[in-house]
Scaffold this active site. Structure first.
Site, PDB file in Angstrom:
ATOM      1  CE  LYS A 157     -20.125   8.287   8.165  1.00  0.00           C
ATOM      2  NZ  LYS A 157     -20.240   9.738   8.351  1.00  0.00           N
ATOM      3  CD  GLU A 232      -4.923  13.079   3.594  1.00  0.00           C
ATOM      4  OE1 GLU A 232      -4.816  14.255   4.018  1.00  0.00           O
ATOM      5  OE2 GLU A 232      -5.361  12.781   2.469  1.00  0.00           O
ATOM      6  CB  CYS A 266      -4.229  16.344   6.431  1.00  0.00           C
ATOM      7  SG  CYS A 266      -5.926  15.800   6.689  1.00  0.00           S
ATOM      8  CD  GLU A 366      -3.606  16.462  12.978  1.00  0.00           C
ATOM      9  OE1 GLU A 366      -3.531  16.707  11.760  1.00  0.00           O
ATOM     10  OE2 GLU A 366      -4.204  15.467  13.429  1.00  0.00           O
TER      11      GLU A 366
END
Length: 465
Positions: A157, A232, A266, A366
């Site tokens: 997915k 993650e 990331c 972030e």
């Protein structure tokens, strides 16, 4: 039929059919049936051969596949091709090379005394792999390749923004000879995925995405399951430039580590701490390299920095920049160097700031975009304290020519991976893992196979006496 809105111009570019709960459970049933025979009737070497053929089949359509990725999420076309030719292919091939050894029985005794004892890694069954949009090939291959080689089936997915990549990969495996149901594209909304997890029929869930999304997946799995979960969840990765660093090398590499893929990685470098003795020359070299970027339409071959994924992401980054400016941050880069047609509201010039501190969101939360803050430091203890002052812990990098110093400082950094004179890179031989809010679990390397298999102990006594 959901539409994918392209960040290139803000217009619908593709549609896909979404699976409802009944269709999703039917795909799960097909995957379960396929997995049992696949694990029993194929060897690791045979699975590796199929995986390598799948790479060839994907590569045969690379131009069309890459253009589709670019139109879906805005990555420059050359980078979309490079995602396959670089890390995706290299990681899959490396895992094929080590699979036999990584999955070999761990023999305790060979039966010379009448008793055989060994531990075998067995497939977990069906793996649900939920992949993020920012690297729609690199993100899934870590778990996908390991699970396939181990004999699992995979429900793949992708994030809605890059949903069609799941179909690209399913087609490549099907054309390579993988049994129907072993690699399956799944398009389902959040409630349907939650119901799928709640069936207790999955063997492992791999998720790459936001911290909030990771908590939701972890709660759903913990609700009524005892299965493995890999998460993650991103980072706010620091770089520390020490006074003996090769300043020009560090600056050029850190610009790439911060701004490649529009900073949507990331493990992108998101904070830089530079020793005061080399601060001025580092900043000069960094800004000069940053100004070499070309912002524009990612389908234009001259573009090296495309749009961010959507308007909401662009607005979030703009808000971080506004907060930093309001708190006294000074912009080092020149927006006038970058001219582009912003048809979608998703285009941003790359920006670097100094006079920043950890009271600013720019240095704390972030960014996931083309912006970075740079701070000076006076001693190593201060640099380590600043680097560790984060609720993330994915990677960190040290820029120094002193190997012993790098190793000593690396031991003090809160991160899953520490680099010396390198950043924003995944080595397929090493464990890819994070700490704190960067996630849970391991992918890649030999340890990655442990996530998608379960150990079974065998204690076989040949006779009674």
């Amino acid at each position: 039929m959901p539409a994918i809105i392209s960040p290139i111009d803000g217009q619908p570019v593709y549609n896909y059919d979404e699976h409802d709960l009944d269709a999703t459970l039917a795909l799960l049933g097909r995957a379960e049936a396929a997995q049992r025979s696949f694990a029993q009737q194929t060897t690791i070497a045979e699975r590796a051969a199929i995986l390598l053929r799948a790479l060839d089949r994907y590569g045969a359509r690379l131009d069309a596949n890459a253009e589709q990725i670019t139109r879906m999420m805005g990555k420059p076309l050359a980078y979309a091709r490079g995602e396959f030719n670089g890390g995706f292919s290299a990681r899959a091939r490396y895992l094929c090379e080590i699979a036999e050894a990584a999955l070999a029985d761990h023999v305790i005794s060979d039966g010379a005394d009448g008793i055989k004892r060994f531990i075998r890694r067995e497939p977990v069954g069906v793996v649900l792999l939920i992949a993020a949009w920012n690297y729609p090939l690199l993100v899934p291959i870590n778990a996908l390749a390991a699970a396939f080689l181990a004999g699992d089936a995979i429900l793949l997915k992708h994030a809605p923004q890059t949903a069609l990549v799941a179909e690209q990969l399913e087609r490549a495996f099907r054309e390579a000879g993988a049994p129907e149901g072993i690699v399956t594209a799944l398009h389902a909304d959040h409630p349907t995925i939650a119901r799928l997890i709640d069936t207790r029929r999955l063997g492992y869930v791999s998720f790459t995405g936001s911290v909030r999304g990771g908590h939701e997946v972890y709660r759903a799995v913990a609700q009524s399951n005892f299965i493995g979960v890999g998460l993650e969840l991103g980072g706010k990765d620091p770089a520390i430039v020490l006074p003996d660093a090769q300043v020009e090398l560090a600056a050029v590499n850190l610009v790439d580590g911060a701004f490649f893929n529009s900073g949507q990685s990331c493990c992108a470098v998101e904070r830089i701490y530079v020793h005061r003795d080399v601060y001025a020359p580092f900043v000069d070299a960094f800004v000069a390299e940053l100004h070499r970027y070309v912002v524009g339409d990612p389908l234009d071959p001259t573009t090296t920095l495309g749009p961010v994924v959507n308007r909401a992401a662009a607005d979030r980054i703009r808000a971080q920049v506004a907060d930093a400016r309001a708190r006294g941050a000074r912009q080092l880069s020149d927006d006038a160097r970058f001219t582009f047609d912003d048809r979608s509201g998703c285009y941003l010039p790359p920006r670097a700031f100094d006079n920043v501190d950890h009271a600013m969101e720019l240095m704390r939360e972030e960014s996931f975009g083309p912006v970075i803050g740079i701070m000076p430091f006076d001693d190593e203890d201060q640099a380590i304290a600043l680097a560790n002052d984060s609720h993330y812990g994915l990677t960190a990098s040290l820029w120094t020519t002193d190997d012993d110093r790098a190793l000593a400082l690396a031991a003090r950094l809160d991160a899953g991976t520490v680099f010396q004179n390198r950043c924003d890179y995944l080595d397929p031989a090493l464990a890819w893992t994070g700490i704190k809010d960067s996630g849970h679990g391991v992918s890649l390397g030999a340890l990655g196979f442990h996530q998608v298999t379960r150990p079974k102990s065998f204690h076989l006594r040949s006779r009674l006496s």
